[in-house]
Design an enzyme around this catalytic site. Structure first.
Site, PDB file in Angstrom:
ATOM      1  N   SER A 111      -7.486  40.122   9.332  1.00  0.00           N
ATOM      2  CA  SER A 111      -6.328  39.361   8.879  1.00  0.00           C
ATOM      3  C   SER A 111      -6.448  38.864   7.447  1.00  0.00           C
ATOM      4  O   SER A 111      -6.591  39.641   6.529  1.00  0.00           O
ATOM      5  CB  SER A 111      -6.085  38.205   9.838  1.00  0.00           C
ATOM      6  OG  SER A 111      -4.866  37.598   9.544  1.00  0.00           O
ATOM      7  N   HIS A 112      -6.421  37.541   7.283  1.00  0.00           N
ATOM      8  CA  HIS A 112      -6.399  36.941   5.952  1.00  0.00           C
ATOM      9  C   HIS A 112      -7.796  36.780   5.364  1.00  0.00           C
ATOM     10  O   HIS A 112      -7.938  36.266   4.258  1.00  0.00           O
ATOM     11  CB  HIS A 112      -5.738  35.570   6.055  1.00  0.00           C
ATOM     12  CG  HIS A 112      -6.417  34.714   7.077  1.00  0.00           C
ATOM     13  ND1 HIS A 112      -6.255  34.933   8.427  1.00  0.00           N
ATOM     14  CD2 HIS A 112      -7.285  33.698   6.948  1.00  0.00           C
ATOM     15  CE1 HIS A 112      -7.005  34.060   9.092  1.00  0.00           C
ATOM     16  NE2 HIS A 112      -7.639  33.299   8.219  1.00  0.00           N
ATOM     17  N   ASP A 275      -0.386  38.433   3.821  1.00  0.00           N
ATOM     18  CA  ASP A 275      -1.842  38.464   3.932  1.00  0.00           C
ATOM     19  C   ASP A 275      -2.397  39.872   4.148  1.00  0.00           C
ATOM     20  O   ASP A 275      -1.664  40.858   4.051  1.00  0.00           O
ATOM     21  CB  ASP A 275      -2.296  37.542   5.073  1.00  0.00           C
ATOM     22  CG  ASP A 275      -1.961  38.114   6.435  1.00  0.00           C
ATOM     23  OD1 ASP A 275      -0.967  38.849   6.534  1.00  0.00           O
ATOM     24  OD2 ASP A 275      -2.693  37.835   7.402  1.00  0.00           O
ATOM     25  N   ASP A 277      -3.233  41.766   6.710  1.00  0.00           N
ATOM     26  CA  ASP A 277      -2.621  42.687   7.665  1.00  0.00           C
ATOM     27  C   ASP A 277      -1.120  42.495   7.809  1.00  0.00           C
ATOM     28  O   ASP A 277      -0.502  43.071   8.709  1.00  0.00           O
ATOM     29  CB  ASP A 277      -3.309  42.584   9.028  1.00  0.00           C
ATOM     30  CG  ASP A 277      -3.160  41.210   9.652  1.00  0.00           C
ATOM     31  OD1 ASP A 277      -2.988  40.225   8.910  1.00  0.00           O
ATOM     32  OD2 ASP A 277      -3.219  41.106  10.896  1.00  0.00           O
ATOM     33  N   ASP A 279       0.830  39.941   8.673  1.00  0.00           N
ATOM     34  CA  ASP A 279       1.519  39.102   9.659  1.00  0.00           C
ATOM     35  C   ASP A 279       1.821  37.702   9.131  1.00  0.00           C
ATOM     36  O   ASP A 279       2.679  37.014   9.655  1.00  0.00           O
ATOM     37  CB  ASP A 279       0.783  39.068  11.012  1.00  0.00           C
ATOM     38  CG  ASP A 279      -0.653  38.624  10.911  1.00  0.00           C
ATOM     39  OD1 ASP A 279      -1.099  38.269   9.802  1.00  0.00           O
ATOM     40  OD2 ASP A 279      -1.340  38.634  11.959  1.00  0.00           O
ATOM     41  N   ARG A 280       1.126  37.275   8.079  1.00  0.00           N
ATOM     42  CA  ARG A 280       1.391  35.931   7.544  1.00  0.00           C
ATOM     43  C   ARG A 280       2.319  35.997   6.333  1.00  0.00           C
ATOM     44  O   ARG A 280       2.380  37.013   5.648  1.00  0.00           O
ATOM     45  CB  ARG A 280       0.084  35.270   7.098  1.00  0.00           C
ATOM     46  CG  ARG A 280      -0.875  35.040   8.228  1.00  0.00           C
ATOM     47  CD  ARG A 280      -2.099  34.294   7.733  1.00  0.00           C
ATOM     48  NE  ARG A 280      -2.954  33.951   8.856  1.00  0.00           N
ATOM     49  CZ  ARG A 280      -3.787  32.939   8.891  1.00  0.00           C
ATOM     50  NH1 ARG A 280      -3.910  32.151   7.830  1.00  0.00           N
ATOM     51  NH2 ARG A 280      -4.523  32.690   9.951  1.00  0.00           N
ATOM     52  N   LYS A 374       3.333  37.782  14.721  1.00  0.00           N
ATOM     53  CA  LYS A 374       4.015  37.163  13.598  1.00  0.00           C
ATOM     54  C   LYS A 374       4.236  38.241  12.548  1.00  0.00           C
ATOM     55  O   LYS A 374       3.515  39.233  12.528  1.00  0.00           O
ATOM     56  CB  LYS A 374       3.226  35.981  13.062  1.00  0.00           C
ATOM     57  CG  LYS A 374       1.786  36.250  12.694  1.00  0.00           C
ATOM     58  CD  LYS A 374       1.115  34.920  12.396  1.00  0.00           C
ATOM     59  CE  LYS A 374      -0.319  35.089  11.926  1.00  0.00           C
ATOM     60  NZ  LYS A 374      -1.260  35.231  13.039  1.00  0.00           N
TER      61      LYS A 374
HETATM   62  C1  G16 Z   1      -4.819  34.020  13.919  1.00  0.00           C
HETATM   63  C2  G16 Z   1      -3.781  34.007  14.972  1.00  0.00           C
HETATM   64  C3  G16 Z   1      -2.780  32.938  14.664  1.00  0.00           C
HETATM   65  C4  G16 Z   1      -3.466  31.606  14.538  1.00  0.00           C
HETATM   66  C5  G16 Z   1      -4.586  31.695  13.557  1.00  0.00           C
HETATM   67  C6  G16 Z   1      -5.407  30.449  13.664  1.00  0.00           C
HETATM   68  O1  G16 Z   1      -4.211  34.329  12.709  1.00  0.00           O
HETATM   69  O2  G16 Z   1      -3.138  35.261  15.010  1.00  0.00           O
HETATM   70  O3  G16 Z   1      -1.830  32.943  15.654  1.00  0.00           O
HETATM   71  O4  G16 Z   1      -2.602  30.627  14.094  1.00  0.00           O
HETATM   72  O5  G16 Z   1      -5.426  32.775  13.872  1.00  0.00           O
HETATM   73  O6  G16 Z   1      -6.489  30.537  12.866  1.00  0.00           O
HETATM   74  P1  G16 Z   1      -7.635  29.464  13.036  1.00  0.00           P
HETATM   75  O7  G16 Z   1      -8.184  29.580  14.437  1.00  0.00           O
HETATM   76  O8  G16 Z   1      -8.591  29.849  11.959  1.00  0.00           O
HETATM   77  O9  G16 Z   1      -7.000  28.135  12.782  1.00  0.00           O
HETATM   78  P2  G16 Z   1      -4.539  35.651  11.923  1.00  0.00           P
HETATM   79  O10 G16 Z   1      -3.527  35.713  10.819  1.00  0.00           O
HETATM   80  O11 G16 Z   1      -5.932  35.430  11.451  1.00  0.00           O
HETATM   81  O12 G16 Z   1      -4.410  36.769  12.923  1.00  0.00           O
END
Ligand code: G16
Length: 541
Positions: A111-112, A275, A277, A279-280, A374
């Protein structure tokens, strides 16, 4: 030729908030990826099934894809639909899973988190509904990874993923597909592309920062080619294995170039970033930053302006630490509002059951029932659709929104790389004190309630405990403490701060000033300095 290789469990292959996320070198280690993928196939079953496969293009994405394809073939899968060059944004993967009615998909992404040989890699499994695997499934994968003794893999040359076409690997068919086309077509069914095209034609200027990550090709096709935005609207549009050294996390800290441009003299009308991938999302107006919680509320209040949502909302959902701004919109519209734990997977049942149309999280995630992830570009397009119809600026839209609903001042403070043991001790001490907090006053704020958030899924009846500590200081004012589930080094403490103001005065205060007392109280209550040694956060969003 199919081979069965002996192996033994590797400790710690436990998926977190969003799949298994580790340092890339760990994933590249002996049997590491193979063990996890075999555990995954052992749980979900591969025989005769069809899966989607793709990732955000980060370092090791291409190699991991070849391994996963060979393992899928050896485990008896019938077909894998894979994005060209093994690329698919997370929302596009979710769409392909649904569009082709497959048995799920494997998404390679952290992801990010930054990418590269010394940065992060990740793998997650999405279900046939297109959404992240629920806890019961990821727990089963983890349990399986603790007892694994062999994995199956096909011995073969690399499959050519560089152009669309079909291949055969043993008994399995591989369809290499354009990663962008189906997703862009879906967006055209949801939004008023003619109105947005007219907006750009009239001189509206936008800056989209793809942060050298997966959305570049999607954003170029949608904004510049299909919607006629000026060439060069999308910057950092080439996905790179190390994201060009960027930290592809769209927030004011990591997308600082975009922030600077949007706050500058000749700022475009609208700015956005996405981000690793895809989704953000972060959205910024000329001279004004839109917090994710406010963005969710504004999108919910205006979603009926987009053709795909003209019937209005069935309901809304937000993660618990997300501000209550969207709840006020739901109350105004007379639709249901759900509060779930952090993690997109918790929205899946609500979306599948038709209880909610739009969901969002403070962590820069917004999406709807069009997919089960998302979706960064979806949120940007919905904003553009609203701007095109209302013919107002971002700041005018926000001002009107606050005037109508009041303002939930909001900020998240992150303390990164905290010693995990100390972080756990801090939470243990905080949990111990929860019952004694109500009635006590900190920094002039009196605690009205304090609890550890537990969620009972109204659709399948499952429950999830210990999802974050909430300390509430009366209506709309609170501090929430949570440990991140997506980090790969030490612990990240997230402190979520919120204070509601009904206005009309004070609607334009700076959030950090509006939240000053909540911040002080939150530090005192948990003794953040005593446990972590930190007095100020590393990242403020
Ligand atoms: C992931 C989940 C999101 C969540 C985030 C929380 O994001 O897909 O739904 O809000 O983790 O991150 P943390 O546990 O670090 O607060 P992503 O964009 O990393 O897939």
């Amino acid at each position: 030729m199919k081979s069965t290789i002996s192996t033994s469990p590797i400790a710690g292959q436990k998926p977190g908030t969003s799949g298994l996320r580790k340092k890339t070198r760990i994933f590249m280690g002996h049997h590491y990826l193979e063990n996890f993928i075999q555990s995954l196939f052992d749980v979900v079953g591969a025989e005769g099934k069809t899966f989607v496969l793709g990732g955000d293009g980060r370092y090791f994405n291409d190699r991991a894809a070849q391994v996963i394809l060979r393992m899928a073939a050896a485990n008896g899968a019938a077909r894998v639909i894979v994005g060209q060059n093994a690329i698919l944004s997370t929302p596009a993967a979710s769409h392909l899973i649904r569009l082709n009615k497959t048995d799920g998909g494997i998404i390679m992404s952290a992801s990010h988190n930054p990418g590269g040989p010394d940065e992060d890699f990740g793998v997650k499994f999405n279900m046939p509904n297109g959404g992240p695997a629920p806890e019961a499934v990821t727990e089963a994968m983890f349990a399986r990874s603790c007892e694994i003794s062999e994995y199956h893999i096909f011995e073969a040359e690399d499959v050519d993923l560089s152009r669309p076409g079909s291949h055969q690997l043993g008994g399995m068919r591989i369809d290499v597909t354009d990663p962008v086309a189906d997703y862009a077509d879906l967006m055209e069914t949801l939004f008023d592309f003619n109105a947005i095209r007219a907006l750009f034609k009239a001189g509206f200027r936008m800056r989209m920062d793809s942060m050298c990550a997966v959305t570049g090709p999607y954003a170029r096709e949608i904004f510049e080619t299909r919607l006629g935005a000026a060439p060069g609207t999308v910057i950092n549009a080439e996905p790179l294995p190390d994201f060009g050294g960027m930290h592809p996390d769209p927030n004011p800290t990591w997308a600082s170039d975009l922030m600077e441009e949007m706050m500058g003299e000749n700022a475009p009308d609208f700015g956005a970033a996405s981000d690793g991938d895809g989704d953000r999302n972060m959205v910024v107006g000329r001279g004004i930053y839109v917090s994710p919680s406010d963005s969710l509320a504004v999108l919910a209040a205006n979603i009926h302006l987009a053709p795909g949502y003209k019937a209005g909302l069935k309901g809304v959902a937000r993660s618990m630490p997300t501000s209550g701004a969207v709840d006020r919109v739901a109350a105004g519209l007379g639709v249901g509002a759900y509060e779930t734990p952090t993690g997109w997977k918790f929205f899946g049942n609500l979306l599948d059951a038709g209880r909610v149309t739009i969901c969002g999280e403070e962590s820069f995630g917004t999406g709807s029932d069009h997919v089960r992830e998302k979706d960064g570009l979806w949120a940007v397009l919905l904003w553009l659709n609203i701007l095109a119809v209302r013919k107002e600026s971002v700041s005018e839209i926000l001002a009107a929104h606050f005037q109508k609903y009041g303002r939930n001042y909001y900020s998240r403070h992150d303390f990164e790389g905290v010693d995990s043991t100390r972080a756990d001790q801090m939470f243990a001490a905080l949990r111990e004190r929860l019952k004694t907090l109500p009635g006590q006053t900190f920094a002039g704020l009196t605690v009205s309630e304090a609890d550890d958030f537990a969620y009972h899924d109204p659709v399948d009846g499952s429950s999830s405990q210990k999802q974050g500590v909430r300390v509430i200081f009366g209506e709309g004012t609170r501090a929430v403490y949570r440990l991140s589930g997506t980090g790969t080094e030490g612990a990240t403490l997230r402190l979520y701060l919120e204070a509601y103001s009904q206005g009309p005065d004070g609607l334009n205060e700076d959030p950090q000033s509006a939240l000053a007392d909540v911040i002080k109280a939150a530090h005192k209550i948990a003794d953040i300095q005593g446990f972590t040694g930190r007095t100020s956060p590393d990242v403020i969003t």
